[in-house]
Motif scaffolding. Sequence first.
Motif, mmCIF file in Angstrom:
data_model
loop_
_atom_site.group_PDB
_atom_site.id
_atom_site.type_symbol
_atom_site.label_atom_id
_atom_site.label_comp_id
_atom_site.label_asym_id
_atom_site.label_seq_id
_atom_site.Cartn_x
_atom_site.Cartn_y
_atom_site.Cartn_z
ATOM 1 N N VAL A 116 -41.527 9.222 -4.349
ATOM 2 C CA VAL A 116 -41.644 8.860 -5.765
ATOM 3 C C VAL A 116 -40.909 9.927 -6.579
ATOM 4 O O VAL A 116 -41.138 11.128 -6.398
ATOM 5 N N ALA A 117 -40.023 9.482 -7.467
ATOM 6 C CA ALA A 117 -39.219 10.427 -8.248
ATOM 7 C C ALA A 117 -39.293 10.103 -9.728
ATOM 8 O O ALA A 117 -39.385 8.933 -10.124
ATOM 9 N N PHE A 118 -39.235 11.160 -10.548
ATOM 10 C CA PHE A 118 -39.246 11.053 -12.008
ATOM 11 C C PHE A 118 -38.143 11.962 -12.564
ATOM 12 O O PHE A 118 -37.862 13.020 -11.991
ATOM 13 N N GLU A 120 -29.560 5.564 -10.644
ATOM 14 C CA GLU A 120 -29.805 5.758 -9.216
ATOM 15 C C GLU A 120 -30.296 4.522 -8.479
ATOM 16 O O GLU A 120 -29.685 4.103 -7.488
ATOM 17 N N PRO A 121 -31.400 3.891 -8.893
ATOM 18 C CA PRO A 121 -31.867 2.746 -8.106
ATOM 19 C C PRO A 121 -30.884 1.584 -8.099
ATOM 20 O O PRO A 121 -30.714 0.917 -7.068
ATOM 21 N N ALA A 122 -30.211 1.342 -9.218
ATOM 22 C CA ALA A 122 -29.238 0.248 -9.267
ATOM 23 C C ALA A 122 -28.068 0.521 -8.322
ATOM 24 O O ALA A 122 -27.622 -0.373 -7.586
ATOM 25 N N LEU A 123 -27.575 1.744 -8.323
ATOM 26 C CA LEU A 123 -26.430 2.068 -7.476
ATOM 27 C C LEU A 123 -26.832 2.129 -6.006
ATOM 28 O O LEU A 123 -26.066 1.698 -5.129
ATOM 29 N N MET A 124 -28.007 2.649 -5.714
ATOM 30 C CA MET A 124 -28.465 2.685 -4.326
ATOM 31 C C MET A 124 -28.590 1.276 -3.756
ATOM 32 O O MET A 124 -28.204 1.021 -2.607
ATOM 33 N N ARG A 125 -29.078 0.342 -4.558
ATOM 34 C CA ARG A 125 -29.153 -1.049 -4.090
ATOM 35 C C ARG A 125 -27.759 -1.615 -3.852
ATOM 36 O O ARG A 125 -27.523 -2.316 -2.862
ATOM 37 N N LEU A 126 -26.819 -1.310 -4.746
ATOM 38 C CA LEU A 126 -25.455 -1.802 -4.601
ATOM 39 C C LEU A 126 -24.813 -1.242 -3.332
ATOM 40 O O LEU A 126 -24.189 -1.991 -2.552
ATOM 41 N N VAL A 127 -24.936 0.063 -3.121
ATOM 42 C CA VAL A 127 -24.307 0.691 -1.959
ATOM 43 C C VAL A 127 -24.920 0.164 -0.665
ATOM 44 O O VAL A 127 -24.208 -0.078 0.319
ATOM 45 N N ARG A 128 -26.219 -0.040 -0.633
ATOM 46 C CA ARG A 128 -26.862 -0.605 0.563
ATOM 47 C C ARG A 128 -26.353 -2.010 0.842
ATOM 48 O O ARG A 128 -26.186 -2.411 1.994
ATOM 49 N N THR A 129 -26.097 -2.774 -0.227
ATOM 50 C CA THR A 129 -25.629 -4.148 -0.054
ATOM 51 C C THR A 129 -24.180 -4.203 0.405
ATOM 52 O O THR A 129 -23.812 -5.026 1.260
ATOM 53 N N THR A 142 -43.617 1.793 -20.870
ATOM 54 C CA THR A 142 -45.071 1.831 -20.708
ATOM 55 C C THR A 142 -45.564 3.055 -19.947
ATOM 56 O O THR A 142 -46.740 3.398 -20.014
ATOM 57 N N MET A 143 -44.657 3.729 -19.235
ATOM 58 C CA MET A 143 -45.030 4.917 -18.479
ATOM 59 C C MET A 143 -43.763 5.712 -18.191
ATOM 60 O O MET A 143 -42.654 5.286 -18.509
ATOM 61 N N ARG A 144 -43.944 6.862 -17.613
ATOM 62 C CA ARG A 144 -42.818 7.737 -17.292
ATOM 63 C C ARG A 144 -41.837 6.999 -16.378
ATOM 64 O O ARG A 144 -42.240 6.352 -15.417
ATOM 65 N N PRO A 145 -40.514 7.062 -16.653
ATOM 66 C CA PRO A 145 -39.543 6.397 -15.769
ATOM 67 C C PRO A 145 -39.698 6.883 -14.325
ATOM 68 O O PRO A 145 -39.940 8.064 -14.079
ATOM 69 N N TYR A 146 -39.530 5.969 -13.376
ATOM 70 C CA TYR A 146 -39.703 6.338 -11.974
ATOM 71 C C TYR A 146 -38.896 5.410 -11.081
ATOM 72 O O TYR A 146 -38.462 4.333 -11.481
ATOM 73 N N HIS A 147 -38.673 5.859 -9.872
ATOM 74 C CA HIS A 147 -38.289 4.938 -8.810
ATOM 75 C C HIS A 147 -38.921 5.403 -7.509
ATOM 76 O O HIS A 147 -39.278 6.581 -7.336
#
Length: 325
Positions: free
Chosen positions: A44-46, A59-68, A86-91
């Motif tokens: 879990v990262a913030f 990060e999460p958008a690019l990681m999904r793209l690179v994996r695909t 609604t809360m602290r950004p996270y992935h």
Amino acid sequence: MEVPASVAAVVDREFGSDVTAVTRLSGGCKDTYRVDLRARTVVVAFPRATWYERAFALEPALMRLVRTETSLPVPRVLASDVTGETMRPYHVTEYVDAPDLHGRFAASPREAQATLLEAAGRALATLHQEVEFASSGPLRAVDGEVRVEPHASWPAFLAALVEEWVAELDERRFSDLRGTFTTALTPDAFLDVDPNPVCLHFDYAPGNLLARGTELVGVVDWGFAVAGHAEYDLFQFEKNFLLGQVEDRRVRDELRPHVTAGYRERRSLEAGWERRRAFYRVAYKLASMRSFHRWAGDEPAQADALATRLRDELETDLERLRAYE
């Protein structure tokens, strides 16, 4: 065991599971935790600072793209909310049970170092070969998709970066070098390339590569990625591994061919690489000086020594660059 409130909130929201253990990980610009749940282990990262939130959202958008799009070993993104509404950004990503190469690379036997360099080079070439963009520029996440803020060309984008970096030089330590960098770094006059822009990791360093033995099993920390000229990433890879991890110049010279050997297996280098490499050395020194306060540490004597070393290295880099004039 004390579970940070932000971690507990994410776990409850995404998994509805009990936390059995939490370990704080080194995270650079992020607060990062290994979280053991009853059925799995996740990371879990913030974002640690407000200035990093836009990069964190990428990060999460690019990681999904690179994996695909590639065969790169990128941890799977399990969940993300980077809006901060609604809360602290996270992935949240899957946990890869392997250490990074920071420190380990320098301590490895020479044969293992060569193997690791070639494996990392192949992985970087795969990224450049398989993830391309229509123009050079910063990468941003828009509604979960990766988009480029386009510039006219790679030299134009690099010129914009140089202008930004020069303006951000520390007033006390490096402000006297602004004219030096502005004069030396004139991409439109020097960089005779018009490449197809590719995805640049832009921080391809030992601390961002995970390995088991000599097998590369994870490429992490994608927040600084941009679209641009592949060779800049290759140059950063060389600098981060050899100059950043190996003190003995003779060993660096011995290992240097292995940096490009793996890369060349999958992607060729354009004519003029050595000349552009000399240019990039100066640009990289500017980037290091611009972010000096983030990595130099709090010990004044150590910071002073590092600043002096950077200045000495810059003089050497400028001499190399002038040799091509």
